[in-house]
Design a protein around this motif. Sequence first.
Motif, PDB file in Angstrom:
ATOM      1  N   LEU A   1       0.815  -1.222   0.000  1.00  0.00           N
ATOM      2  CA  LEU A   1       0.000   0.000   0.000  1.00  0.00           C
ATOM      3  C   LEU A   1       0.842   1.262   0.000  1.00  0.00           C
ATOM      4  O   LEU A   1       0.383   2.318  -0.452  1.00  0.00           O
ATOM      5  CB  LEU A   1      -0.926  -0.003   1.221  1.00  0.00           C
ATOM      6  CG  LEU A   1      -1.852  -1.220   1.329  1.00  0.00           C
ATOM      7  CD1 LEU A   1      -2.580  -1.216   2.664  1.00  0.00           C
ATOM      8  CD2 LEU A   1      -2.853  -1.241   0.189  1.00  0.00           C
ATOM      9  N   THR A   2       2.049   1.185   0.548  1.00  0.00           N
ATOM     10  CA  THR A   2       3.011   2.289   0.524  1.00  0.00           C
ATOM     11  C   THR A   2       4.354   1.712   0.094  1.00  0.00           C
ATOM     12  O   THR A   2       4.568   0.501   0.223  1.00  0.00           O
ATOM     13  CB  THR A   2       3.130   2.976   1.900  1.00  0.00           C
ATOM     14  OG1 THR A   2       3.495   2.005   2.886  1.00  0.00           O
ATOM     15  CG2 THR A   2       1.800   3.631   2.307  1.00  0.00           C
ATOM     16  N   PRO A   3       5.261   2.537  -0.427  1.00  0.00           N
ATOM     17  CA  PRO A   3       6.493   1.990  -1.001  1.00  0.00           C
ATOM     18  C   PRO A   3       7.242   1.049  -0.054  1.00  0.00           C
ATOM     19  O   PRO A   3       7.530   1.391   1.087  1.00  0.00           O
ATOM     20  CB  PRO A   3       7.313   3.249  -1.307  1.00  0.00           C
ATOM     21  CG  PRO A   3       6.285   4.290  -1.594  1.00  0.00           C
ATOM     22  CD  PRO A   3       5.164   4.009  -0.630  1.00  0.00           C
ATOM     23  N   LEU A   4       7.530  -0.139  -0.571  1.00  0.00           N
ATOM     24  CA  LEU A   4       8.275  -1.158   0.169  1.00  0.00           C
ATOM     25  C   LEU A   4       9.747  -1.025  -0.199  1.00  0.00           C
ATOM     26  O   LEU A   4      10.138  -1.286  -1.337  1.00  0.00           O
ATOM     27  CB  LEU A   4       7.755  -2.551  -0.197  1.00  0.00           C
ATOM     28  CG  LEU A   4       8.530  -3.737   0.364  1.00  0.00           C
ATOM     29  CD1 LEU A   4       8.363  -3.821   1.878  1.00  0.00           C
ATOM     30  CD2 LEU A   4       8.085  -5.036  -0.294  1.00  0.00           C
ATOM     31  N   ARG A   5      10.565  -0.618   0.772  1.00  0.00           N
ATOM     32  CA  ARG A   5      11.986  -0.355   0.538  1.00  0.00           C
ATOM     33  C   ARG A   5      12.819  -1.469   1.172  1.00  0.00           C
ATOM     34  O   ARG A   5      13.154  -1.418   2.352  1.00  0.00           O
ATOM     35  CB  ARG A   5      12.392   1.000   1.113  1.00  0.00           C
ATOM     36  CG  ARG A   5      11.789   2.169   0.383  1.00  0.00           C
ATOM     37  CD  ARG A   5      12.097   3.497   1.077  1.00  0.00           C
ATOM     38  NE  ARG A   5      13.508   3.706   1.337  1.00  0.00           N
ATOM     39  CZ  ARG A   5      14.399   4.108   0.433  1.00  0.00           C
ATOM     40  NH1 ARG A   5      14.011   4.306  -0.818  1.00  0.00           N
ATOM     41  NH2 ARG A   5      15.663   4.297   0.765  1.00  0.00           N
ATOM     42  N   LEU A   6      13.129  -2.491   0.369  1.00  0.00           N
ATOM     43  CA  LEU A   6      13.980  -3.574   0.826  1.00  0.00           C
ATOM     44  C   LEU A   6      15.383  -3.371   0.270  1.00  0.00           C
ATOM     45  O   LEU A   6      15.561  -2.837  -0.828  1.00  0.00           O
ATOM     46  CB  LEU A   6      13.442  -4.927   0.350  1.00  0.00           C
ATOM     47  CG  LEU A   6      12.025  -5.305   0.781  1.00  0.00           C
ATOM     48  CD1 LEU A   6      11.638  -6.649   0.192  1.00  0.00           C
ATOM     49  CD2 LEU A   6      11.905  -5.337   2.292  1.00  0.00           C
ATOM     50  N   VAL A   7      16.378  -3.804   1.032  1.00  0.00           N
ATOM     51  CA  VAL A   7      17.770  -3.681   0.612  1.00  0.00           C
ATOM     52  C   VAL A   7      18.440  -5.041   0.763  1.00  0.00           C
ATOM     53  O   VAL A   7      18.274  -5.721   1.779  1.00  0.00           O
ATOM     54  CB  VAL A   7      18.512  -2.622   1.460  1.00  0.00           C
ATOM     55  CG1 VAL A   7      19.991  -2.585   1.100  1.00  0.00           C
ATOM     56  CG2 VAL A   7      17.888  -1.244   1.269  1.00  0.00           C
ATOM     57  N   ALA A   8      19.170  -5.461  -0.262  1.00  0.00           N
ATOM     58  CA  ALA A   8      19.946  -6.701  -0.213  1.00  0.00           C
ATOM     59  C   ALA A   8      21.345  -6.408  -0.738  1.00  0.00           C
ATOM     60  O   ALA A   8      21.487  -5.856  -1.833  1.00  0.00           O
ATOM     61  CB  ALA A   8      19.277  -7.791  -1.032  1.00  0.00           C
ATOM     62  N   GLN A   9      22.355  -6.739   0.053  1.00  0.00           N
ATOM     63  CA  GLN A   9      23.754  -6.493  -0.300  1.00  0.00           C
ATOM     64  C   GLN A   9      23.994  -5.029  -0.665  1.00  0.00           C
ATOM     65  O   GLN A   9      24.713  -4.712  -1.610  1.00  0.00           O
ATOM     66  CB  GLN A   9      24.177  -7.415  -1.452  1.00  0.00           C
ATOM     67  CG  GLN A   9      24.096  -8.890  -1.072  1.00  0.00           C
ATOM     68  CD  GLN A   9      24.516  -9.812  -2.200  1.00  0.00           C
ATOM     69  OE1 GLN A   9      24.523  -9.415  -3.367  1.00  0.00           O
ATOM     70  NE2 GLN A   9      24.863 -11.039  -1.860  1.00  0.00           N
ATOM     71  N   GLY A  10      23.332  -4.140   0.083  1.00  0.00           N
ATOM     72  CA  GLY A  10      23.536  -2.706  -0.088  1.00  0.00           C
ATOM     73  C   GLY A  10      22.803  -2.087  -1.259  1.00  0.00           C
ATOM     74  O   GLY A  10      22.931  -0.877  -1.485  1.00  0.00           O
ATOM     75  N   GLU A  11      22.006  -2.864  -1.983  1.00  0.00           N
ATOM     76  CA  GLU A  11      21.289  -2.353  -3.144  1.00  0.00           C
ATOM     77  C   GLU A  11      19.783  -2.479  -2.938  1.00  0.00           C
ATOM     78  O   GLU A  11      19.310  -3.437  -2.320  1.00  0.00           O
ATOM     79  CB  GLU A  11      21.686  -3.130  -4.408  1.00  0.00           C
ATOM     80  CG  GLU A  11      23.148  -2.979  -4.799  1.00  0.00           C
ATOM     81  CD  GLU A  11      23.494  -1.555  -5.202  1.00  0.00           C
ATOM     82  OE1 GLU A  11      22.615  -0.872  -5.773  1.00  0.00           O
ATOM     83  OE2 GLU A  11      24.638  -1.126  -4.942  1.00  0.00           O
ATOM     84  N   PRO A  12      19.002  -1.506  -3.460  1.00  0.00           N
ATOM     85  CA  PRO A  12      17.542  -1.607  -3.341  1.00  0.00           C
ATOM     86  C   PRO A  12      17.004  -2.798  -4.119  1.00  0.00           C
ATOM     87  O   PRO A  12      17.481  -3.109  -5.213  1.00  0.00           O
ATOM     88  CB  PRO A  12      17.040  -0.281  -3.938  1.00  0.00           C
ATOM     89  CG  PRO A  12      18.154   0.225  -4.783  1.00  0.00           C
ATOM     90  CD  PRO A  12      19.415  -0.263  -4.152  1.00  0.00           C
ATOM     91  N   VAL A  13      16.040  -3.471  -3.547  1.00  0.00           N
ATOM     92  CA  VAL A  13      15.425  -4.648  -4.168  1.00  0.00           C
ATOM     93  C   VAL A  13      14.250  -4.187  -5.015  1.00  0.00           C
ATOM     94  O   VAL A  13      13.313  -3.575  -4.505  1.00  0.00           O
ATOM     95  CB  VAL A  13      14.966  -5.647  -3.086  1.00  0.00           C
ATOM     96  CG1 VAL A  13      14.211  -6.808  -3.722  1.00  0.00           C
ATOM     97  CG2 VAL A  13      16.161  -6.155  -2.300  1.00  0.00           C
TER      98      VAL A  13
END
Length: 327
Positions: A196-208
């Motif tokens: 519903l709102t922006p999902l900000r995931l990070v993996a190995q320092g980069e946005p998913v």
Amino acid sequence: MKETSPTLDCLRLRFEIQARKPIELPSYKGSTLRGALGMALKHSCCAARHRPCDSCLLRFSCLYVYFFETPRMGESPQDLRYRNAPHPFVLQILMDGPLRLEAGQLWSFDMTVIGRAIQWTPYLVMAAHRMGDIGIGKGRGTFDLRRVLSLNAHGHTWEELYSDGTLRLPKKKIALLPSSNGEPAWKHGRMRFRFLTPLRLVAQGEPVRRPDFPTLMATLLRRLENLCQFHADSNEPIGLNVPFSELLEKARSVQVVEDNTRWFDWERYSHRQGRKMRLGGLVGEVVYEGDWKTLAPLVSAGRWIHVGKGTSFGLGRYEFQNALKGE
């Protein structure tokens, strides 16, 4: 870390306001409301005006700092695992376009308070009162706080905590941890998630940029672990007592079968950092298929605490349902 089962509850609040003067809010209101509420709480409880919080002698006993600049508890190896402590609240605000309220119009916004922070609910009510006097949005539109409600897991009114100048302490809470949150034990099947709102995931320092479920689950587990570490009802730091390896193995078996998400960028101005910040994330829907028996209670808790970066602004909010039955 102690292998003790922690108690981690949340309280869902709804603040009902009535505009005194016209109020104009942007499409994404979480940043505006978070900043205004923080300013109001600081004005209400700060005992050392004009002193930077990071050098204040009262830093570790200040409610404003606890909510909005949540400090690590010390310099032990356990504490130093965390760059920043998680805030004990999230705003649950939808991205539903700009809002203009004329004088006399009613509006409401929701907030989830987590763990030990629940005991300080009266101060949040006081801050909302002060926020109404200070004003919010473009032109600093003022408002009156009419009611504060607590909501159950289905979004229905549970208790009236504030109205007509009378404040009541909450008696009911939602249990976040899987042993007692009362969710059904779903089995294998398809689940539709709506970000519903922006999902900000990070993996190995980069946005998913793809809604990979193992990354989502690992991020959610870390968030629950951090919240338990800093905000569980305990006199000592307590870890999340769940089988991490088993849960992550289950998560790796969950597959994306339909992906209708997209990347969405938005900007906010950080007064603390003195610059604009771009905060992009995934929005939209994705259908996952897998075994939900052990994952569902934790995924259910994520609806109230959100997941990923920027949760206190309201980012990372999702809902989910059975993709076949719509339940």
